[in-house]
Design a protein around this motif. Structure first.
Motif, mmCIF file in Angstrom:
data_model
loop_
_atom_site.group_PDB
_atom_site.id
_atom_site.type_symbol
_atom_site.label_atom_id
_atom_site.label_comp_id
_atom_site.label_asym_id
_atom_site.label_seq_id
_atom_site.Cartn_x
_atom_site.Cartn_y
_atom_site.Cartn_z
ATOM 1 N N PRO A 1 49.470 40.614 39.371
ATOM 2 C CA PRO A 1 48.910 39.347 40.152
ATOM 3 C C PRO A 1 49.311 38.164 39.173
ATOM 4 O O PRO A 1 49.842 38.268 38.222
ATOM 5 N N VAL A 2 49.227 37.173 39.834
ATOM 6 C CA VAL A 2 49.562 35.688 39.353
ATOM 7 C C VAL A 2 48.424 35.312 38.289
ATOM 8 O O VAL A 2 47.310 35.640 38.026
ATOM 9 N N ALA A 3 49.204 34.697 36.983
ATOM 10 C CA ALA A 3 48.294 34.411 35.841
ATOM 11 C C ALA A 3 47.200 33.324 36.505
ATOM 12 O O ALA A 3 47.393 32.537 37.294
ATOM 13 N N SER A 4 45.984 33.706 35.652
ATOM 14 C CA SER A 4 44.861 32.744 35.987
ATOM 15 C C SER A 4 44.358 32.525 34.414
ATOM 16 O O SER A 4 44.712 32.926 33.485
ATOM 17 N N ALA A 5 43.413 31.395 34.563
ATOM 18 C CA ALA A 5 42.830 31.114 33.292
ATOM 19 C C ALA A 5 41.981 32.058 32.570
ATOM 20 O O ALA A 5 41.177 32.638 33.446
ATOM 21 N N PRO A 6 42.250 32.309 31.482
ATOM 22 C CA PRO A 6 41.322 33.379 30.745
ATOM 23 C C PRO A 6 39.660 33.009 31.140
ATOM 24 O O PRO A 6 39.437 31.931 30.944
ATOM 25 N N VAL A 7 38.821 33.911 30.857
ATOM 26 C CA VAL A 7 37.387 33.818 30.834
ATOM 27 C C VAL A 7 36.602 34.245 29.898
ATOM 28 O O VAL A 7 37.180 35.294 29.297
ATOM 29 N N GLY A 8 35.479 33.881 29.473
ATOM 30 C CA GLY A 8 34.787 34.365 28.378
ATOM 31 C C GLY A 8 34.275 33.289 27.492
ATOM 32 O O GLY A 8 35.013 32.339 27.280
ATOM 33 N N PRO A 9 33.161 33.287 26.831
ATOM 34 C CA PRO A 9 32.715 32.452 25.753
ATOM 35 C C PRO A 9 33.534 32.085 24.589
ATOM 36 O O PRO A 9 33.386 30.984 23.934
ATOM 37 N N LYS B 1 31.374 44.859 35.846
ATOM 38 C CA LYS B 1 30.463 43.818 36.490
ATOM 39 C C LYS B 1 30.281 42.372 35.921
ATOM 40 O O LYS B 1 30.859 42.650 34.747
ATOM 41 N N GLY B 2 29.900 41.720 36.661
ATOM 42 C CA GLY B 2 29.697 40.318 36.070
ATOM 43 C C GLY B 2 31.049 39.593 36.561
ATOM 44 O O GLY B 2 31.979 39.853 37.176
ATOM 45 N N SER B 3 30.867 38.188 36.114
ATOM 46 C CA SER B 3 32.028 37.131 36.303
ATOM 47 C C SER B 3 31.765 36.194 35.187
ATOM 48 O O SER B 3 30.714 36.033 34.473
ATOM 49 N N GLY B 4 32.779 35.277 35.020
ATOM 50 C CA GLY B 4 32.719 34.228 34.143
ATOM 51 C C GLY B 4 32.429 34.730 32.662
ATOM 52 O O GLY B 4 32.779 35.801 32.105
ATOM 53 N N ASP B 5 31.357 34.121 32.074
ATOM 54 C CA ASP B 5 31.021 34.157 30.462
ATOM 55 C C ASP B 5 30.033 35.655 30.678
ATOM 56 O O ASP B 5 29.539 36.029 29.599
ATOM 57 N N LYS B 6 29.802 36.301 31.552
ATOM 58 C CA LYS B 6 28.804 37.156 31.869
ATOM 59 C C LYS B 6 29.572 38.722 32.363
ATOM 60 O O LYS B 6 28.892 39.440 32.903
ATOM 61 N N LEU B 7 30.813 38.769 32.196
ATOM 62 C CA LEU B 7 31.688 40.002 32.555
ATOM 63 C C LEU B 7 31.401 41.181 31.560
ATOM 64 O O LEU B 7 31.426 40.923 30.311
ATOM 65 N N LYS B 8 31.041 42.352 31.854
ATOM 66 C CA LYS B 8 30.966 43.158 31.191
ATOM 67 C C LYS B 8 31.762 44.524 31.718
ATOM 68 O O LYS B 8 32.189 44.829 32.759
ATOM 69 N N ALA C 1 34.207 39.014 25.342
ATOM 70 C CA ALA C 1 34.549 37.692 24.743
ATOM 71 C C ALA C 1 35.350 36.668 25.348
ATOM 72 O O ALA C 1 35.251 35.614 25.275
ATOM 73 N N CYS C 2 36.569 37.416 25.509
ATOM 74 C CA CYS C 2 37.602 36.506 26.029
ATOM 75 C C CYS C 2 38.509 37.421 26.921
ATOM 76 O O CYS C 2 39.059 38.448 26.365
ATOM 77 N N GLY C 3 38.686 37.130 28.314
ATOM 78 C CA GLY C 3 39.437 38.224 28.899
ATOM 79 C C GLY C 3 40.488 37.502 29.908
ATOM 80 O O GLY C 3 40.654 36.586 30.243
ATOM 81 N N ASP C 4 41.336 38.317 30.294
ATOM 82 C CA ASP C 4 42.415 38.154 31.183
ATOM 83 C C ASP C 4 43.486 37.363 30.568
ATOM 84 O O ASP C 4 43.968 36.251 30.973
ATOM 85 N N ILE C 5 43.777 37.532 29.383
ATOM 86 C CA ILE C 5 44.691 37.190 28.490
ATOM 87 C C ILE C 5 45.970 37.763 28.767
ATOM 88 O O ILE C 5 46.349 39.070 28.591
ATOM 89 N N TYR D 1 41.658 42.078 27.588
ATOM 90 C CA TYR D 1 40.138 41.577 27.408
ATOM 91 C C TYR D 1 39.606 42.012 26.291
ATOM 92 O O TYR D 1 39.467 43.263 25.807
ATOM 93 N N VAL D 2 39.064 40.903 25.557
ATOM 94 C CA VAL D 2 38.481 41.104 24.136
ATOM 95 C C VAL D 2 37.158 41.622 24.267
ATOM 96 O O VAL D 2 36.367 40.660 24.791
ATOM 97 N N ILE D 3 36.393 42.776 23.786
ATOM 98 C CA ILE D 3 35.233 43.151 24.050
ATOM 99 C C ILE D 3 34.432 43.151 22.659
ATOM 100 O O ILE D 3 35.030 43.484 21.579
#
Length: 204
Positions: A45-53, A168-175, A182-186, A194-196
């Motif tokens: 897929p096309v790159a997107s901005a990473p997510v996570g706190p 499940k989840g999205s944004g800062d609440k992805l599990k 912690a930070c994903g889609d890098i 995805y750092v967990i």
């Protein structure tokens, strides 16, 4: 958790070139691939901005930055990430570095050093000394295909180990299973990372 790994200018992410798409593998329920092997070919897929706190704590340039990680294959990227040193040690002990770096379009869920510490020193030392058990645990953290946060919003995916993970989840609440992202889609050269905050255990 050490904040050294985790900083990410969104502008830098958006400036990364998108991976060239390749032939898609047959999809299965939950967005997974029909093959859980290392080399199944799927669309990237096309790159997107990473997510996570913790994304905001990634260095903006140099070692461990999103720009540098985007140029590296995934195991090399892990080796360049300060908060993933125990994972890197485990990968080397299991002899999986070459497989990770030569795999095509995978997703890797990467436990931090703090996540490994939660196992306790005795259990961690025992795991690192048992190559078969270590390989089983590590390959449970790898799925075929570059999974985006949208893919992971609610899904079930076969891992390289063979068992399935749930997300499940999205944004800062992805599990992922019971671990928080912690930070994903890098995006690295051949994988989405995805750092967990926990080490995942194969479900049987």
């Amino acid at each position: 958790m050490n904040a050294g790994l985790l900083a990410l200018p969104i502008a830098a992410v958006l400036s990364l070139p998108a991976a060239q798409p390749v032939s898609a593998a047959r999809p299965v329920a939950g967005g997974g691939s029909a093959s859980a092997g290392w080399h199944a070919v799927v669309a990237a897929p096309v790159a997107s901005a990473p997510v996570g706190p913790a994304c905001k704590t990634l260095p903006q340039s140099g070692r461990g930055s999103v720009t540098e990680l985007g140029r590296l294959r995934v195991d090399t990227a892990i080796a360049h990430s300060p908060d993933l040193s125990t994972l890197n040690q485990a990968i080397q002990a299991a002899g999986l570095a070459h497989k990770l770096n030569t795999a095509k379009n995978i997703t890797v869920f990467a436990p931090t050093d703090e996540a490994f510490k939660k196992l306790g020193k005795r259990k961690l030392d025992k795991l690192l000394a048992d190559r078969n058990a270590l390989t089983q645990v590590l390959t449970y953290h790898v799925v075929q295909g570059r999974k985006t946060p949208k893919d992971l919003k609610k899904g079930e995916f076969p891992t390289v180990e063979g068992a399935k993970i749930t997300t499940k989840g999205s944004g800062d609440k992805l599990k992922v299973d019971k671990a928080k992202v912690a930070c994903g889609d890098i995006r690295t050269r051949n994988a989405n990372l995805y750092v967990i905050d926990a080490v995942l255990t194969p479900k049987r």
